[in-house]
Design a protein around this motif. Structure first.
Motif, PDB file in Angstrom:
ATOM      1  N   LEU A 105     -56.009   5.128  14.698  1.00  0.00           N
ATOM      2  CA  LEU A 105     -55.082   5.746  15.500  1.00  0.00           C
ATOM      3  C   LEU A 105     -55.888   6.827  16.272  1.00  0.00           C
ATOM      4  O   LEU A 105     -55.676   7.015  17.286  1.00  0.00           O
ATOM      5  CB  LEU A 105     -54.029   6.504  14.743  1.00  0.00           C
ATOM      6  N   GLN A 106     -56.779   7.537  15.625  1.00  0.00           N
ATOM      7  CA  GLN A 106     -57.474   8.557  16.482  1.00  0.00           C
ATOM      8  C   GLN A 106     -58.353   7.868  17.384  1.00  0.00           C
ATOM      9  O   GLN A 106     -58.685   8.432  18.462  1.00  0.00           O
ATOM     10  CB  GLN A 106     -58.566   9.222  15.245  1.00  0.00           C
ATOM     11  N   ARG A 107     -59.159   6.894  16.897  1.00  0.00           N
ATOM     12  CA  ARG A 107     -59.824   6.070  17.956  1.00  0.00           C
ATOM     13  C   ARG A 107     -59.214   5.555  19.218  1.00  0.00           C
ATOM     14  O   ARG A 107     -59.388   5.679  20.183  1.00  0.00           O
ATOM     15  CB  ARG A 107     -60.656   4.921  17.173  1.00  0.00           C
ATOM     16  N   GLU A 108     -58.115   4.886  18.774  1.00  0.00           N
ATOM     17  CA  GLU A 108     -57.182   4.251  20.006  1.00  0.00           C
ATOM     18  C   GLU A 108     -56.593   5.214  20.750  1.00  0.00           C
ATOM     19  O   GLU A 108     -56.423   5.169  21.897  1.00  0.00           O
ATOM     20  CB  GLU A 108     -56.221   3.138  19.306  1.00  0.00           C
ATOM     21  N   LEU A 109     -55.925   6.427  20.263  1.00  0.00           N
ATOM     22  CA  LEU A 109     -55.219   7.189  20.960  1.00  0.00           C
ATOM     23  C   LEU A 109     -56.077   8.159  21.749  1.00  0.00           C
ATOM     24  O   LEU A 109     -56.048   8.715  22.915  1.00  0.00           O
ATOM     25  CB  LEU A 109     -54.250   8.193  20.297  1.00  0.00           C
ATOM     26  N   THR A 110     -57.521   8.313  21.476  1.00  0.00           N
ATOM     27  CA  THR A 110     -58.551   8.984  22.156  1.00  0.00           C
ATOM     28  C   THR A 110     -58.816   8.126  23.457  1.00  0.00           C
ATOM     29  O   THR A 110     -58.861   8.824  24.629  1.00  0.00           O
ATOM     30  CB  THR A 110     -59.673   9.388  21.288  1.00  0.00           C
ATOM     31  N   GLY A 111     -58.750   6.873  23.270  1.00  0.00           N
ATOM     32  CA  GLY A 111     -59.265   6.111  24.521  1.00  0.00           C
ATOM     33  C   GLY A 111     -57.949   6.157  25.375  1.00  0.00           C
ATOM     34  O   GLY A 111     -57.987   5.967  26.591  1.00  0.00           O
ATOM     35  N   LEU A 112     -56.597   5.924  24.690  1.00  0.00           N
ATOM     36  CA  LEU A 112     -55.479   6.146  25.652  1.00  0.00           C
ATOM     37  C   LEU A 112     -55.372   7.317  26.408  1.00  0.00           C
ATOM     38  O   LEU A 112     -54.801   7.407  27.511  1.00  0.00           O
ATOM     39  CB  LEU A 112     -54.294   5.683  24.943  1.00  0.00           C
ATOM     40  N   PHE A 113     -55.409   8.296  25.523  1.00  0.00           N
ATOM     41  CA  PHE A 113     -55.144   9.737  26.395  1.00  0.00           C
ATOM     42  C   PHE A 113     -56.299  10.319  27.081  1.00  0.00           C
ATOM     43  O   PHE A 113     -56.090  10.989  28.006  1.00  0.00           O
ATOM     44  CB  PHE A 113     -55.146  10.873  25.266  1.00  0.00           C
ATOM     45  N   GLY A 114     -57.677   9.897  26.979  1.00  0.00           N
ATOM     46  CA  GLY A 114     -58.687  10.358  27.960  1.00  0.00           C
ATOM     47  C   GLY A 114     -59.164  11.642  27.547  1.00  0.00           C
ATOM     48  O   GLY A 114     -59.880  12.166  28.109  1.00  0.00           O
ATOM     49  N   HIS A 115     -58.832  12.136  26.298  1.00  0.00           N
ATOM     50  CA  HIS A 115     -59.188  13.212  25.784  1.00  0.00           C
ATOM     51  C   HIS A 115     -59.271  13.015  24.231  1.00  0.00           C
ATOM     52  O   HIS A 115     -58.753  12.104  23.665  1.00  0.00           O
ATOM     53  CB  HIS A 115     -57.995  14.393  26.025  1.00  0.00           C
ATOM     54  N   GLU A 116     -60.164  13.955  23.448  1.00  0.00           N
ATOM     55  CA  GLU A 116     -60.113  13.773  21.855  1.00  0.00           C
ATOM     56  C   GLU A 116     -59.275  13.976  21.271  1.00  0.00           C
ATOM     57  O   GLU A 116     -58.422  14.845  21.367  1.00  0.00           O
ATOM     58  CB  GLU A 116     -61.384  14.741  21.681  1.00  0.00           C
ATOM     59  N   VAL A 117     -58.767  13.056  20.433  1.00  0.00           N
ATOM     60  CA  VAL A 117     -57.729  13.376  19.325  1.00  0.00           C
ATOM     61  C   VAL A 117     -58.483  14.036  18.237  1.00  0.00           C
ATOM     62  O   VAL A 117     -59.175  13.327  17.581  1.00  0.00           O
ATOM     63  CB  VAL A 117     -56.859  12.162  19.103  1.00  0.00           C
ATOM     64  N   THR A 118     -58.324  15.232  17.854  1.00  0.00           N
ATOM     65  CA  THR A 118     -59.090  15.729  16.633  1.00  0.00           C
ATOM     66  C   THR A 118     -58.632  15.937  15.556  1.00  0.00           C
ATOM     67  O   THR A 118     -59.198  15.795  14.487  1.00  0.00           O
ATOM     68  CB  THR A 118     -59.291  17.405  17.227  1.00  0.00           C
ATOM     69  N   ARG A 119     -57.127  15.381  15.386  1.00  0.00           N
ATOM     70  CA  ARG A 119     -56.478  15.384  14.215  1.00  0.00           C
ATOM     71  C   ARG A 119     -55.351  14.522  14.244  1.00  0.00           C
ATOM     72  O   ARG A 119     -54.544  14.515  15.145  1.00  0.00           O
ATOM     73  CB  ARG A 119     -56.081  16.856  13.790  1.00  0.00           C
ATOM     74  N   VAL A 120     -55.031  13.594  13.101  1.00  0.00           N
ATOM     75  CA  VAL A 120     -53.986  12.796  13.117  1.00  0.00           C
ATOM     76  C   VAL A 120     -53.426  12.961  11.577  1.00  0.00           C
ATOM     77  O   VAL A 120     -54.087  12.627  10.634  1.00  0.00           O
ATOM     78  CB  VAL A 120     -54.330  11.258  13.253  1.00  0.00           C
ATOM     79  N   ALA A 121     -52.188  13.479  11.646  1.00  0.00           N
ATOM     80  CA  ALA A 121     -51.784  13.765  10.185  1.00  0.00           C
ATOM     81  C   ALA A 121     -50.513  12.683  10.023  1.00  0.00           C
ATOM     82  O   ALA A 121     -49.798  12.560  10.753  1.00  0.00           O
ATOM     83  CB  ALA A 121     -50.996  15.080  10.118  1.00  0.00           C
ATOM     84  N   LEU A 122     -50.680  11.673   9.163  1.00  0.00           N
ATOM     85  CA  LEU A 122     -49.927  10.715   9.130  1.00  0.00           C
ATOM     86  C   LEU A 122     -48.936  10.747   7.693  1.00  0.00           C
ATOM     87  O   LEU A 122     -49.474  11.141   6.585  1.00  0.00           O
ATOM     88  CB  LEU A 122     -50.646   9.346   8.842  1.00  0.00           C
ATOM     89  N   THR A 123     -47.616  10.823   8.063  1.00  0.00           N
ATOM     90  CA  THR A 123     -46.735  11.118   6.799  1.00  0.00           C
ATOM     91  C   THR A 123     -45.953   9.431   6.631  1.00  0.00           C
ATOM     92  O   THR A 123     -45.443   9.066   7.721  1.00  0.00           O
ATOM     93  CB  THR A 123     -45.555  12.181   7.279  1.00  0.00           C
TER      94      THR A 123
END
Length: 131
Positions: A100-118
């Motif tokens: 999710l971190q890799r894919e969302l970084t690509g989609l957002f165009g900005h670094e996703v620094t943290r993904v908390a998954l519940t």
């Protein structure tokens, strides 16, 4: 949330390669857009419907932090072969966070620094009969 940039009249980004006159401007993206994109991408990666996923997106500096809540698909308890081959839940959750971190970084165009998954529960995917 804003992204400051220079654009050429016509909408393309300005830079040395474009050779056009730059027009200062910015792009504003509403937080709900990031949330919707995060929910859809997360549902696709996890393998559940979008209505089962809830996402919170928080801007942090130059990047984003995400909280994602979702059930996790698990094999049917009657299918012992599938259970034996399944990845342990904690390992699977860690893999999902990284993906999710890799894919969302690509989609957002900005670094996703943290993904908390519940993980909110388990879903057994419906088996479809082949006719």
């Amino acid at each position: 949330m804003r992204v400051d940039q220079n654009v050429i009249a016509g909408g393309r980004p300005a830079g040395q390669a474009t050779g056009g006159e730059s027009v200062p401007g910015r792009v504003e993206v509403k937080e709900r857009v990031y949330r919707t994109v995060a929910e859809q991408a997360s549902a696709s990666v996890i393998g559940v419907s979008r209505s089962d996923v809830k996402a919170d997106v928080v801007a942090r500096g130059a990047g984003f932090a995400l909280r994602i809540s979702s059930p996790l698909p698990v094999p049917d308890l009657d299918d012992t072969a599938a259970i034996a081959q399944a990845t342990p839940v904690l390992d699977r959750a860690r893999e999902l966070q990284e993906r999710l971190q890799r894919e969302l970084t690509g989609l957002f165009g900005h670094e996703v620094t943290r993904v908390a998954l519940t993980i909110t529960g388990a879903i057994i995917p419906e088996r479809r009969r082949v006719r």
